[in-house]
Design a protein around this motif. Structure first.
Motif, mmCIF file in Angstrom:
data_model
loop_
_atom_site.group_PDB
_atom_site.id
_atom_site.type_symbol
_atom_site.label_atom_id
_atom_site.label_comp_id
_atom_site.label_asym_id
_atom_site.label_seq_id
_atom_site.Cartn_x
_atom_site.Cartn_y
_atom_site.Cartn_z
ATOM 1 N N TYR A 72 -10.372 6.155 -1.763
ATOM 2 C CA TYR A 72 -9.360 5.589 -2.653
ATOM 3 C C TYR A 72 -8.253 4.926 -1.838
ATOM 4 N N CYS A 73 -7.509 4.047 -2.523
ATOM 5 C CA CYS A 73 -6.357 3.353 -1.941
ATOM 6 C C CYS A 73 -5.161 3.499 -2.872
ATOM 7 N N GLY A 74 -3.980 3.638 -2.286
ATOM 8 C CA GLY A 74 -2.753 3.718 -3.072
ATOM 9 C C GLY A 74 -1.954 2.435 -2.993
ATOM 10 N N LEU A 75 -1.065 2.243 -3.980
ATOM 11 C CA LEU A 75 -0.246 1.028 -4.003
ATOM 12 C C LEU A 75 0.990 1.215 -4.864
ATOM 13 N N PHE A 76 1.917 0.269 -4.722
ATOM 14 C CA PHE A 76 3.130 0.220 -5.549
ATOM 15 C C PHE A 76 2.936 -0.786 -6.683
ATOM 16 N N PHE A 77 3.579 -0.488 -7.811
ATOM 17 C CA PHE A 77 3.462 -1.311 -9.010
ATOM 18 C C PHE A 77 4.763 -2.079 -9.282
ATOM 19 N N ALA A 78 4.715 -2.912 -10.321
ATOM 20 C CA ALA A 78 5.874 -3.723 -10.687
ATOM 21 C C ALA A 78 7.040 -2.885 -11.197
ATOM 22 N N ASP A 79 6.815 -1.619 -11.535
ATOM 23 C CA ASP A 79 7.887 -0.734 -11.985
ATOM 24 C C ASP A 79 8.768 -0.237 -10.841
ATOM 25 N N GLY A 83 0.802 -1.214 0.000
ATOM 26 C CA GLY A 83 0.000 0.000 0.000
ATOM 27 C C GLY A 83 0.840 1.271 0.000
ATOM 28 N N ALA A 84 0.196 2.381 -0.380
ATOM 29 C CA ALA A 84 0.870 3.671 -0.425
ATOM 30 C C ALA A 84 -0.126 4.800 -0.187
ATOM 31 N N THR A 85 0.266 5.768 0.620
ATOM 32 C CA THR A 85 -0.371 7.079 0.769
ATOM 33 C C THR A 85 -1.768 7.043 1.370
ATOM 34 N N SER A 86 -2.720 6.381 0.704
ATOM 35 C CA SER A 86 -4.116 6.431 1.116
ATOM 36 C C SER A 86 -4.688 5.022 1.251
ATOM 37 N N GLY A 87 -5.607 4.838 2.193
ATOM 38 C CA GLY A 87 -6.189 3.524 2.399
ATOM 39 C C GLY A 87 -7.614 3.582 2.879
ATOM 40 N N ASN A 88 -8.481 4.209 2.085
ATOM 41 C CA ASN A 88 -9.842 4.482 2.544
ATOM 42 C C ASN A 88 -10.931 3.655 1.872
ATOM 43 N N THR A 100 -3.586 -1.151 4.571
ATOM 44 C CA THR A 100 -2.408 -0.537 5.144
ATOM 45 C C THR A 100 -1.621 0.219 4.083
ATOM 46 N N THR A 101 -1.046 1.343 4.464
ATOM 47 C CA THR A 101 -0.236 2.142 3.538
ATOM 48 C C THR A 101 1.256 2.006 3.830
ATOM 49 N N SER A 102 1.614 1.095 4.722
ATOM 50 C CA SER A 102 3.015 0.957 5.122
ATOM 51 C C SER A 102 3.498 -0.487 5.070
ATOM 52 N N GLY A 103 2.807 -1.327 4.327
ATOM 53 C CA GLY A 103 3.192 -2.730 4.209
ATOM 54 C C GLY A 103 2.335 -3.432 3.190
ATOM 55 N N TYR A 104 2.426 -4.757 3.156
ATOM 56 C CA TYR A 104 1.666 -5.532 2.183
ATOM 57 C C TYR A 104 0.235 -5.769 2.656
#
Length: 222
Positions: free
Chosen positions: A189-196, A89-94, A141-145
């Motif tokens: 909205y929810c944020g996340l990291f990508f394969a890039d 996750g990243a930034t937002s988790g709503n 969560t915005t600070s882990g998997y």
């Protein structure tokens, strides 16, 4: 229990969004194409989204964003006993998020906005039409998997198909067609990291568990 991790491909993961100042949520959610797409970001804080906000001069601005993930599973020849889809996750988790079977390819474009198996653009609740790859997560969560538990449909496709395509989408508003309200859903909205992302430490991946009795899988003897 033997485990195998399979990471997403950078070219086949990303997001497609559609936004509009319109009188109807369905005008955005049920469209065939997005207004923008991206397959090169390392992360995005609003990657899964179903929001409504008051527009300038009146009206409502609706935003819908769906994430698409592509994972090569050609080396798996034994049915996994269980598995997880892991998304950092990243930034937002709503938002409440569900994982469903997608139909996009190894690239992402605005035409993939509705690239979901069983989806049509006729409106209504599609919970019974799509193939669920993992039940919804009600917290993010915005600070882990964030761990999605894979369904039997997902595990079967991992064994039988050379690749799996996954869409992460909002559960109540996007999948089930409830209408977001500007007064309460402007930050849904929810944020996340990508394969890039530069290292595997935050990339999306499948974590597959196999029975101890399975001596050969993933092209390797154990």
């Amino acid at each position: 229990m033997p485990t195998v991790d399979l990471y997403g491909t950078a070219a086949g993961d990303g997001y497609v969004s559609r936004s509009s100042s319109t009188a109807s949520w369905s005008d955005v959610r049920d469209n065939t194409t997005g207004t923008s797409s991206n397959s090169s970001s390392t992360h995005n804080g609003y990657a899964i989204r179903a929001t409504a906000a008051s527009g300038r001069g009146g009206g409502t601005v609706y935003n819908c964003i769906r994430v698409f993930i592509y994972i090569d599973t050609s080396s798996v020849t034994t049915l996994p006993e269980s598995g997880l889809l892991r998304i950092f996750g990243a930034t937002s988790g709503n938002a409440e998020v569900i994982a469903v079977k997608a139909t996009h390819g190894t690239s992402i474009s605005t035409a993939d906005f509705d690239a979901i198996e069983g989806w049509d653009n006729l409106g209504g609740n599609h919970a019974g039409d799509v193939t669920t790859y993992a039940p919804k997560l009600s917290s993010w969560t915005t600070s882990g998997y964030n761990d999605f538990t894979l369904t039997s449909d997902a595990l079967s496709d991992i064994k039988n198909n050379d690749n799996v395509q996954i869409c992460l989408m909002d559960f109540p508003y996007d999948l089930r067609a409830a209408t977001p309200q500007a007064s309460v859903d402007a930050s849904n909205y929810c944020g996340l990291f990508f394969a890039d992302y530069g290292s595997s430490s935050r990339r999306p991946y499948l974590n597959l568990q196999f029975s101890d009795s399975d001596s050969i899988f993933f092209g390797t003897n154990f």
